[in-house]
Each structure stands twice: as C-alpha cells, then as structure tokens.
Design an enzyme around this catalytic site. Structure first.
Site, PDB file in Angstrom:
ATOM      1  N   SER A 137       0.828  -1.035   0.051  1.00 45.75           N
ATOM      2  CA  SER A 137       0.090   0.076  -0.025  1.00 45.75           C
ATOM      3  C   SER A 137       0.702   1.369  -0.006  1.00 45.75           C
ATOM      4  CB  SER A 137      -0.920   0.104   1.260  1.00 45.75           C
ATOM      5  OG  SER A 137      -1.620   1.224   1.302  1.00 45.75           O
ATOM      6  N   TYR A 150      -1.538  -0.871  10.954  1.00 46.26           N
ATOM      7  CA  TYR A 150      -1.998  -1.158   9.770  1.00 46.26           C
ATOM      8  C   TYR A 150      -0.837  -0.449   8.737  1.00 46.26           C
ATOM      9  CZ  TYR A 150      -3.849  -1.282   5.164  1.00 46.26           C
ATOM     10  OH  TYR A 150      -3.933  -1.393   3.396  1.00 46.26           O
TER      11      TYR A 150
HETATM   12  P1  NAP Z   1     -11.758  -6.099   1.617  1.00 48.94           P
HETATM   13  O1  NAP Z   1     -12.873  -5.779   0.623  1.00 48.94           O
HETATM   14  O2  NAP Z   1     -12.106  -5.944   3.133  1.00 48.94           O
HETATM   15  O3  NAP Z   1     -10.832  -7.415   1.306  1.00 48.94           O
HETATM   16  C1  NAP Z   1     -10.104  -8.177   2.281  1.00 48.94           C
HETATM   17  C2  NAP Z   1     -10.191  -9.570   1.835  1.00 48.94           C
HETATM   18  O4  NAP Z   1      -9.203 -10.133   2.632  1.00 48.94           O
HETATM   19  C3  NAP Z   1     -11.404 -10.132   1.856  1.00 48.94           C
HETATM   20  O5  NAP Z   1     -11.451 -11.147   0.981  1.00 48.94           O
HETATM   21  C4  NAP Z   1     -11.254 -10.901   3.203  1.00 48.94           C
HETATM   22  O6  NAP Z   1     -12.127 -11.880   3.617  1.00 48.94           O
HETATM   23  C5  NAP Z   1      -9.565 -11.277   3.173  1.00 48.94           C
HETATM   24  N1  NAP Z   1      -9.187 -11.295   4.531  1.00 48.94           N
HETATM   25  C6  NAP Z   1      -8.994 -10.677   5.650  1.00 48.94           C
HETATM   26  N2  NAP Z   1      -8.459 -11.253   6.725  1.00 48.94           N
HETATM   27  C7  NAP Z   1      -8.175 -12.333   6.339  1.00 48.94           C
HETATM   28  C8  NAP Z   1      -7.934 -13.753   6.696  1.00 48.94           C
HETATM   29  N3  NAP Z   1      -7.423 -13.734   8.293  1.00 48.94           N
HETATM   30  N4  NAP Z   1      -7.953 -14.909   6.419  1.00 48.94           N
HETATM   31  C9  NAP Z   1      -8.339 -15.004   5.085  1.00 48.94           C
HETATM   32  N5  NAP Z   1      -8.790 -13.823   4.356  1.00 48.94           N
HETATM   33  C10 NAP Z   1      -8.887 -12.824   4.856  1.00 48.94           C
HETATM   34  O7  NAP Z   1     -10.554  -5.066   1.404  1.00 48.94           O
HETATM   35  P2  NAP Z   1      -9.601  -4.501   0.271  1.00 48.94           P
HETATM   36  O8  NAP Z   1      -9.427  -3.247   0.399  1.00 48.94           O
HETATM   37  O9  NAP Z   1      -9.977  -5.125  -0.868  1.00 48.94           O
HETATM   38  O10 NAP Z   1      -8.189  -5.137   0.764  1.00 48.94           O
HETATM   39  C11 NAP Z   1      -7.299  -6.119  -0.013  1.00 48.94           C
HETATM   40  C12 NAP Z   1      -6.198  -5.558   0.210  1.00 48.94           C
HETATM   41  O11 NAP Z   1      -5.571  -4.281  -0.168  1.00 48.94           O
HETATM   42  C13 NAP Z   1      -5.521  -5.723   1.702  1.00 48.94           C
HETATM   43  O12 NAP Z   1      -4.168  -6.189   1.730  1.00 48.94           O
HETATM   44  C14 NAP Z   1      -5.550  -4.194   1.905  1.00 48.94           C
HETATM   45  O13 NAP Z   1      -4.544  -4.073   3.138  1.00 48.94           O
HETATM   46  C15 NAP Z   1      -4.880  -3.641   0.704  1.00 48.94           C
HETATM   47  N6  NAP Z   1      -4.995  -2.206   0.415  1.00 48.94           N
HETATM   48  C16 NAP Z   1      -6.588  -1.519   0.331  1.00 48.94           C
HETATM   49  C17 NAP Z   1      -6.520  -0.356   0.259  1.00 48.94           C
HETATM   50  C18 NAP Z   1      -7.945   0.548   0.377  1.00 48.94           C
HETATM   51  O14 NAP Z   1      -8.170   1.599   0.410  1.00 48.94           O
HETATM   52  N7  NAP Z   1      -8.993  -0.335   0.178  1.00 48.94           N
HETATM   53  C19 NAP Z   1      -5.542   0.610   0.020  1.00 48.94           C
HETATM   54  C20 NAP Z   1      -4.013  -0.043  -0.266  1.00 48.94           C
HETATM   55  C21 NAP Z   1      -4.185  -1.352  -0.097  1.00 48.94           C
HETATM   56  P3  NAP Z   1     -12.992 -12.288   4.836  1.00 48.94           P
HETATM   57  O15 NAP Z   1     -14.027 -11.254   4.656  1.00 48.94           O
HETATM   58  O16 NAP Z   1     -13.564 -13.544   4.573  1.00 48.94           O
HETATM   59  O17 NAP Z   1     -12.115 -12.097   5.863  1.00 48.94           O
END
Ligand code: NAP
Length: 260
Positions: A137, A150
């Site tokens: 990120s 985080y």
């Molecule tokens: P999201 O919609 O909340 O998706 C997160 C995913 O990770 C979900 O499929 C969730 O599944 C899974 N997950 C979380 N904890 C887990 C665990 N312990 N075991 C297995 N699966 C797990 O959020 P997102 O924004 O798409 O995030 C995806 C990645 O992008 C993350 O690494 C996040 O840090 C990164 N990111 C996000 C942003 C942003 O602004 N959204 C920015 C930079 C980076 P469950 O619901 O089943 O737990």
C-alpha cells in the site's frame, strides 16, 4: 503438457482481491481463491461465469494452520501466479484499540502472508518459474497516526517485496508490489474508520487498481502505484520528514474527521 495456468488469489471474496481474481480468470488462469468467511463461495460462483475452474477455500490466513489448509486444498498442481492480497485494517488510536484486533492485523497482513509466500515461493523456485504479486500500500510510505499498526504492516510488506524481488532476481520467479491508495472496498468499514475523512471521501475504483496490479505482475514489474494523485503523494512522502507525515495522516484518519 498443461493447458491452463493456475493462479492462487487470497482475500478474493471482496474488493481488490475479487477484482484481481477476475483479471486472472479473464486472462485464462484457473483459480484457487481464499478468504476467511463463507462469502468466498459466492465469489467463486461469480468467477466461474468467466470460464475456467475455480476452487474456493475458506481458511483463516492469519494462522499457519489456515495457510496449510489453503496449500493442501490447492494440491500438487503447480501455482503459476500467487496473488497475496488478503489484509485487514484497523482505525482509532493505538492505545484504544483492542489488542486481539491489533494482533490480527499483524498475523494476517504480515505473518500469514509471509508464510504463504515462503511455501509457494519455494515451490516456484524449484520449478524456476512463477509470478508473485503482493498487495502492499502507499500507506507504507507514511507513519499512520490513528491507523498506526496497519500502516506499519504495509511498510513491512512494501519493503519485503522489493527485497525478495532482488533475492530472486536471477531466477524465473518475479515479485511485484501493488501499492494502492485509498480504494472503494469493504476495507474502511471493517477497520471501523467510517468516522474519518479517508473512510468517507471518494476513493479509487477497485477494478482499476486490480487491473494495474495484474498487468504489472504479468509484465514482471517491480511495483505499481495506481493513479496520478497517489504517485504524487508517494513522491512527496519520500522527501517529507516522518514527523510531518504523521501529523498529516492524523487529518485523514483521526475519528471525527469525516465530512458531514
Ligand atoms: P476488503 O474488501 O475488506 O477485502 C479484504 C479481503 O481479505 C477479503 O476477501 C477478506 O475475506 C480477506 N481477509 C481478511 N482477513 C483474512 C484472513 N485472516 N484470512 C483470510 N482472508 C482474509 O478490502 P480490500 O481493500 O479489497 O483489501 C485487499 C488488500 O488491499 C488488503 O491487503 C489491503 O490492506 C490492501 N489495500 C487496500 C486499500 C484500500 O483503500 N481499500 C488500499 C491499499 C491497500 P474475509 O471477509 O473472509 O475475511
């Protein structure tokens, strides 16, 4: 001879991971997708409509047992692309956060991710072939006041990704770091950040972010920061003192900063 390549995508039930899985399916990969909750099954049903086989695995990737379960479910078929994307955020002041949730951020974003990459990366290295995409990120560039653990976890992943890439430079395995900015997903709601500016303002589209990440992985690039605003933000962060960055982060992430 194998006809289709296999991609393993974690955190594929929603958000960036689901969009990464769609990119992989559209590019002709078979899929193994994983998440902690049962919603991974509906994501699998959606992805199957794009063609190719999709195996859904429900596993808690914050634990080594969960990662072992995922690897066992994937079986002996070689993994051509590993998209290590699962992650969680956590808002509020560090001292007010529940320690179990703090630990879960570290266990999911760092420990589980490293263990999965260690297992699959070793197997790729034996075949001298594979692609690894790590979702870091731009948060990793900034000390994240009111999201401190985080941001630190993402600084870890960003750094780790470049180091691993260099270690594997002479092999057939590439490592790419996807560094999104704030993106429209479930992330901020799950992180209890809907009372903050960053949680409530307009964000990047998850599909665009995933497309950029997938394309960077396929061309073996080292990293990708999506969008002009985020590129500018990281360039400025590189020359700004950490103390100043931490002050600025407060303005976006402190509870009560949400636009009414
Ligand atoms: P999201 O919609 O909340 O998706 C997160 C995913 O990770 C979900 O499929 C969730 O599944 C899974 N997950 C979380 N904890 C887990 C665990 N312990 N075991 C297995 N699966 C797990 O959020 P997102 O924004 O798409 O995030 C995806 C990645 O992008 C993350 O690494 C996040 O840090 C990164 N990111 C996000 C942003 C942003 O602004 N959204 C920015 C930079 C980076 P469950 O619901 O089943 O737990």
């Amino acid at each position: 001879m194998r006809d289709k390549q296999l991609a393993l995508v974690t955190g594929a039930s929603t958000g960036i991971g689901l969009e990464l899985a769609k990119c992989a399916a559209e590019a002709g990969f078979d899929l193994v997708i994983a998440a902690d909750e049962v919603a991974i099954e509906s994501a699998a049903a959606e992805l199957r409509r794009l063609g190719g086989s999709v195996q859904a695995v429900q596993a808690d990737l914050a634990t080594t047992e969960g990662v072992d379960k995922l690897c066992a479910a994937a079986g002996s078929r070689p993994i051509d692309a590993l998209l290590a994307n699962a992650g969680v955020g956590l808002g509020k002041a560090f001292v007010d956060q529940d320690f179990q949730r703090i630990r879960r951020v570290v266990d999911t974003n760092i420990t589980g991710t490293l263990y999965l990459i260690h297992r699959v990366g070793n197997e790729m290295l034996r075949r001298n072939s594979g692609r690894i995409l790590i979702t870091g990120s731009i948060a990793g560039f900034t000390p994240g006041s009111f999201q401190a653990v985080y941001n630190a976890s993402k600084a870890f992943l960003d750094s780790f990704s470049f180091a691993l890439r260099e270690e594997l430079r002479d092999s057939g395995v590439t490592v790419t770091c996807l560094m999104p900015g704030a993106t429209e997903t479930e992330f901020f709601r799950r992180a209890d950040m809907m009372d903050t500016k960053v949680g409530t303002e307009k964000k990047d589209d998850a599909r665009d972010v995933a497309k950029a990440g997938f394309s960077a992985m396929m061309s073996g690039e080292s990293d990708v920061v999506t969008g002009m605003k985020n590129k500018l933000q990281t360039t400025i962060a590189n020359v700004t003192p950490n103390e100043v960055l931490a002050k600025q982060h407060r303005k976006m992430a402190e509870p009560g900063t949400a636009k009414s």
